[in-house]
Motif scaffolding. Structure first.
Motif, PDB file in Angstrom:
ATOM      1  N   LEU A  84       0.435  10.168   4.443  1.00  0.00           N
ATOM      2  CA  LEU A  84      -0.084   9.621   3.105  1.00  0.00           C
ATOM      3  C   LEU A  84       0.028  10.813   2.291  1.00  0.00           C
ATOM      4  O   LEU A  84       0.451  10.864   0.822  1.00  0.00           O
ATOM      5  CB  LEU A  84      -1.211   9.064   3.139  1.00  0.00           C
ATOM      6  CG  LEU A  84      -1.216   7.588   3.957  1.00  0.00           C
ATOM      7  CD1 LEU A  84      -2.695   6.896   3.995  1.00  0.00           C
ATOM      8  CD2 LEU A  84      -0.294   6.604   3.179  1.00  0.00           C
ATOM      9  N   LYS A 114       3.612  11.858   1.674  1.00  0.00           N
ATOM     10  CA  LYS A 114       4.181  10.930   0.511  1.00  0.00           C
ATOM     11  C   LYS A 114       3.610  11.121  -0.561  1.00  0.00           C
ATOM     12  O   LYS A 114       4.546  11.001  -1.698  1.00  0.00           O
ATOM     13  CB  LYS A 114       3.872   9.494   1.085  1.00  0.00           C
ATOM     14  CG  LYS A 114       4.616   8.396   0.450  1.00  0.00           C
ATOM     15  CD  LYS A 114       5.945   8.440   0.601  1.00  0.00           C
ATOM     16  CE  LYS A 114       6.634   7.213  -0.332  1.00  0.00           C
ATOM     17  NZ  LYS A 114       6.379   5.837   0.110  1.00  0.00           N
ATOM     18  N   LEU A 115       2.626  11.523  -0.911  1.00  0.00           N
ATOM     19  CA  LEU A 115       2.134  11.613  -2.256  1.00  0.00           C
ATOM     20  C   LEU A 115       2.657  12.730  -2.884  1.00  0.00           C
ATOM     21  O   LEU A 115       3.228  12.825  -4.030  1.00  0.00           O
ATOM     22  CB  LEU A 115       0.533  11.956  -2.302  1.00  0.00           C
ATOM     23  CG  LEU A 115      -0.104  12.093  -3.637  1.00  0.00           C
ATOM     24  CD1 LEU A 115      -1.587  11.588  -3.389  1.00  0.00           C
ATOM     25  CD2 LEU A 115      -0.498  13.629  -3.684  1.00  0.00           C
ATOM     26  N   THR A 146       6.392  12.277  -3.562  1.00  0.00           N
ATOM     27  CA  THR A 146       6.593  11.209  -4.616  1.00  0.00           C
ATOM     28  C   THR A 146       6.366  12.130  -6.155  1.00  0.00           C
ATOM     29  O   THR A 146       6.896  11.983  -7.239  1.00  0.00           O
ATOM     30  CB  THR A 146       5.477  10.432  -4.782  1.00  0.00           C
ATOM     31  OG1 THR A 146       5.616   9.356  -3.591  1.00  0.00           O
ATOM     32  CG2 THR A 146       5.407   9.304  -5.926  1.00  0.00           C
ATOM     33  N   VAL A 154       0.742   3.960  -3.042  1.00  0.00           N
ATOM     34  CA  VAL A 154       0.194   5.264  -2.982  1.00  0.00           C
ATOM     35  C   VAL A 154       0.922   6.244  -3.636  1.00  0.00           C
ATOM     36  O   VAL A 154       0.499   7.293  -3.931  1.00  0.00           O
ATOM     37  CB  VAL A 154       0.259   5.816  -1.438  1.00  0.00           C
ATOM     38  CG1 VAL A 154       1.736   5.968  -0.912  1.00  0.00           C
ATOM     39  CG2 VAL A 154      -0.737   6.930  -1.237  1.00  0.00           C
ATOM     40  N   GLU A 155       2.053   5.687  -4.452  1.00  0.00           N
ATOM     41  CA  GLU A 155       3.065   6.766  -5.092  1.00  0.00           C
ATOM     42  C   GLU A 155       2.192   6.703  -6.425  1.00  0.00           C
ATOM     43  O   GLU A 155       2.444   7.804  -6.973  1.00  0.00           O
ATOM     44  CB  GLU A 155       4.253   5.947  -5.203  1.00  0.00           C
ATOM     45  CG  GLU A 155       5.168   5.885  -4.152  1.00  0.00           C
ATOM     46  CD  GLU A 155       6.510   5.163  -4.394  1.00  0.00           C
ATOM     47  OE1 GLU A 155       6.753   4.882  -5.535  1.00  0.00           O
ATOM     48  OE2 GLU A 155       7.173   4.720  -3.239  1.00  0.00           O
ATOM     49  N   LEU A 179       0.739  -1.062   0.255  1.00  0.00           N
ATOM     50  CA  LEU A 179       0.106  -0.108  -0.011  1.00  0.00           C
ATOM     51  C   LEU A 179       0.839   1.262  -0.080  1.00  0.00           C
ATOM     52  O   LEU A 179       0.733   2.082  -0.669  1.00  0.00           O
ATOM     53  CB  LEU A 179      -0.950  -0.012   1.286  1.00  0.00           C
ATOM     54  CG  LEU A 179      -2.001  -0.981   1.058  1.00  0.00           C
ATOM     55  CD1 LEU A 179      -2.747  -1.235   2.627  1.00  0.00           C
ATOM     56  CD2 LEU A 179      -2.898  -0.953   0.000  1.00  0.00           C
ATOM     57  N   VAL A 180       1.928   1.179   0.807  1.00  0.00           N
ATOM     58  CA  VAL A 180       2.715   2.342   0.910  1.00  0.00           C
ATOM     59  C   VAL A 180       3.325   2.578  -0.562  1.00  0.00           C
ATOM     60  O   VAL A 180       3.508   3.940  -0.994  1.00  0.00           O
ATOM     61  CB  VAL A 180       3.867   2.155   1.847  1.00  0.00           C
ATOM     62  CG1 VAL A 180       5.028   3.240   1.655  1.00  0.00           C
ATOM     63  CG2 VAL A 180       3.396   2.360   3.272  1.00  0.00           C
ATOM     64  N   THR A 237      -3.389   9.995   7.680  1.00  0.00           N
ATOM     65  CA  THR A 237      -3.734  10.985   6.426  1.00  0.00           C
ATOM     66  C   THR A 237      -2.878  12.007   5.976  1.00  0.00           C
ATOM     67  O   THR A 237      -2.455  12.029   4.751  1.00  0.00           O
ATOM     68  CB  THR A 237      -5.214  11.559   6.910  1.00  0.00           C
ATOM     69  OG1 THR A 237      -6.117  10.459   7.071  1.00  0.00           O
ATOM     70  CG2 THR A 237      -5.553  12.096   5.401  1.00  0.00           C
ATOM     71  N   PRO A 269      -1.109   7.666  -7.221  1.00  0.00           N
ATOM     72  CA  PRO A 269      -1.794   9.032  -7.147  1.00  0.00           C
ATOM     73  C   PRO A 269      -0.815  10.137  -7.204  1.00  0.00           C
ATOM     74  O   PRO A 269      -0.961  11.169  -7.766  1.00  0.00           O
ATOM     75  CB  PRO A 269      -2.446   8.932  -5.765  1.00  0.00           C
ATOM     76  CG  PRO A 269      -2.733   7.393  -5.506  1.00  0.00           C
ATOM     77  CD  PRO A 269      -1.361   6.760  -6.053  1.00  0.00           C
TER      78      PRO A 269
END
Length: 576
Positions: A480, A483-484, A487, A410-411, A406-407, A477, A413
């Protein structure tokens, strides 16, 4: 050919104009683009395989007389009275890995009824053990070479250090070699070297041999993605460049996430073989994938470039104008009047001189040196924050394979956001916006972490089964989203950097930037240690670094819908 003639040739054979005739992303480019994306899946998986091959499985001491000899149970009810450990707020017991309580008296092994051990059987003293019970079927180098317990943790961490060292060496080396000998050949060598050293890693006979092959595997792996990126960018027209870079990142993210399937391959040797054997088939790329036309034109290999352009036009079902064919013929005739070069290195020496001449020109230009210094800083910040957030993701709990997948996913998006930003905002605002998004969410996450103790009224109504507060969910949240954002920034910086580099040093330039980023990545594991001084400090540091990088990126020139610079002069003109 004289310098003015060479410049004129470059003007006549502008590849962006050629692509307008043969198609910016026709059937020929789509087929080759798919071929270069496939090895990226395995490069991404190989780049993180050490997380599982050198990971530490869950284990505790074997307790004679309590544990079954044939089928010991890691989480047996009696474990807390036989093994020291810690209790979580949810009432979950985590046993110590290498200590157990000393048994009373000298009862022979098996004298107590199995699974009915009592606290009366043990003293409060502890002792070390050399036999272990594991919480899953996962088998890593820990079991293979007995690397359990605290005194061996540095050996597991050192695998990651060796891996990053290999990335530093390989990224710089592959970029230089690709500019000198061609994108295609170095790309193929990196793929095959990655595959062969990966197989050798799976066949390692001791810890030292594993380290050596891990280093070599990282050297090969590090060249696959950057060269695939360069080839992808150089084969398409200006309107398709961001698409080529972003879709390649999709493949990379999926390749990373595929490591989550290692739950079905719990043995580290099997996992490494599955990741390393399939890329060997890429040897057929020698006949399937063409050399970069831009690189051939930059090296005055017009006949080879012309043959590839004709083939591309035929596959794309497009006609080449008479003027274009005449320019090729004229320059081929001019090339025939140049002195012949021996195969023993005279031509290679001349090509080397072109690279060093371009480097000297860049070094003597304050504008380019300032731009590239800003890019170096942004690359380093991207690496520190990207890997630092991954290492700081302690709020994510549960199945580690699923969480890992999942981690990574999430890249996607994040890359999609980069694609949207690149098309709507241009390169400069896309980079700045991504970094500022990461900055805001990291700082906010840090303050929420600090204020968690004041959010007790927000406890879920089902407390007792789940004790997460509103702040916990908000921290995850924000993490994430951060991280988005980083990325997205990483995706944009690759495209932005490539579009600011002259063709003759483009691959090497991106390689230098990526190498510098690897040094930044080496600092990332130390950042979480700052939490011992002030809990939200790591997230605040990530936010501050992202803020500085985001503001500095506004000083860079916009390259959106501009032709790729082939010379240093054209690179300087980007800001005018």
């Amino acid at each position: 050919m004289s310098a003015p003639a060479a410049a004129a040739a470059s003007a006549v054979l502008d590849f962006d104009d050629i692509l307008a005739e043969i198609g910016e992303f026709g059937r020929f480019q789509r087929r080759n683009y798919l071929l270069i994306c496939l090895p990226v899946l395995f490069a991404a998986a190989n780049s993180l395989s050490y997380v599982f091959t050198a990971g530490s499985p869950t284990y505790r001491c074997y307790v004679p007389g309590c544990d079954s000899l044939d089928n010991p149970n890691y989480g047996a009810d009696w474990v807390s009275i036989a093994v020291p450990g810690s209790w979580s707020k949810r009432g979950q017991f985590t046993p110590s890995t290498c200590d157990r309580f000393v048994a009373k008296g000298s009862e022979p092994e098996g004298s107590w009824p199995l699974y009915q051990c009592s606290a009366d059987n043990f003293t409060a003293e502890t002792e070390r053990c050399r036999q272990f019970v594991y919480g899953s079927s996962e088998r890593t180098i820990v079991q293979q070479w007995r690397l359990q317990c605290q005194e061996n943790l540095w050996k597991l961490a050192f695998v990651g250090t060796v891996h990053f060292a290999g990335l530093v060496v390989g990224t710089a080396l592959s970029g230089y070699l690709a500019d000198r000998y061609g994108r295609k050949h170095v790309f193929l060598i990196c793929i095959l070297f990655m595959a062969l050293t990966g197989v050798a890693q799976a066949l390692s006979w001791d810890y030292i041999s594993f380290l050596v092959f891990a280093l070599l595997n990282a050297v090969g792996t590090s060249g696959v993605y950057p060269l695939a990126f360069i080839i992808g960018v150089e084969m398409v027209g200006p309107r398709k460049r961001e698409m080529s870079s972003i879709v390649l990142n999709y493949f990379y993210a999926v390749g990373e996430a595929l490591l989550g399937l290692s739950v079905f391959l719990p043995d580290w040797r099997q996992l490494q073989l599955v990741l390393s054997i399939p890329p060997l088939i890429c040897v057929v790329y020698f006949w399937l994938v063409p050399e970069s036309v831009r690189w051939l034109l930059a090296r005055n290999r017009r006949e080879q470039a012309g043959n590839i352009i004709r083939r591309a036009a035929k596959v794309n079902r497009r006609d080449i104008s008479i003027e274009l064919m005449a320019s090729f013929k004229q320059q081929e005739l001019e090339a025939e009047t140049e002195p012949a070069y021996s195969a023993e290195g005279v031509l290679t020496e001349r090509e080397d001189n072109r690279i060093w001449l371009a480097i000297k020109q860049v070094a003597g230009t304050h504008i380019l040196m300032a731009r590239y210094a800003i890019l170096l800083l942004i690359w380093a910040v991207n690496a520190i924050v990207y890997y630092g957030l991954s290492l700081n993701a302690t709020s994510l709990s549960g199945n580690k394979y699923l969480n890992f997948a999942l981690v990574c996913l999430v890249e996607i998006p994040g890359y999609s956001l980069a694609w949207l930003f690149l098309r709507r905002l241009g390169r400069r605002l896309a980079l700045s916006g991504s970094l500022l998004l990461c900055s805001v969410t990291c700082v906010a996450s840090g303050f929420v972490t600090l204020a968690q103790g004041d959010w007790i009224p927000c406890k879920a109504a089902i407390e007792g089964r789940h004790s997460w507060s509103c702040a916990n969910w908000l921290v995850v949240t924000l993490f994430l989203v951060g991280k988005l954002g980083i990325t997205s920034s990483f995706a944009v910086i690759y495209t932005f950097t490539a579009e600011m580099m002259p063709t003759v040093i483009r691959s090497g330039g991106v390689g230098v930037m990526s190498t510098f980023a690897r040094f930044g990545a080496m600092l990332a594991p130390f950042v979480p240690l700052l939490a011992t001084y002030y809990e939200p400090l790591p997230l605040l540091l990530f936010g501050g670094l992202s803020l500085v990088a985001g503001l500095l990126s506004l000083l860079l020139p916009e390259t959106f819908n501009r032709k790729l610079p082939d010379t240093v002069e054209e690179a300087i003109a980007l800001g005018k």
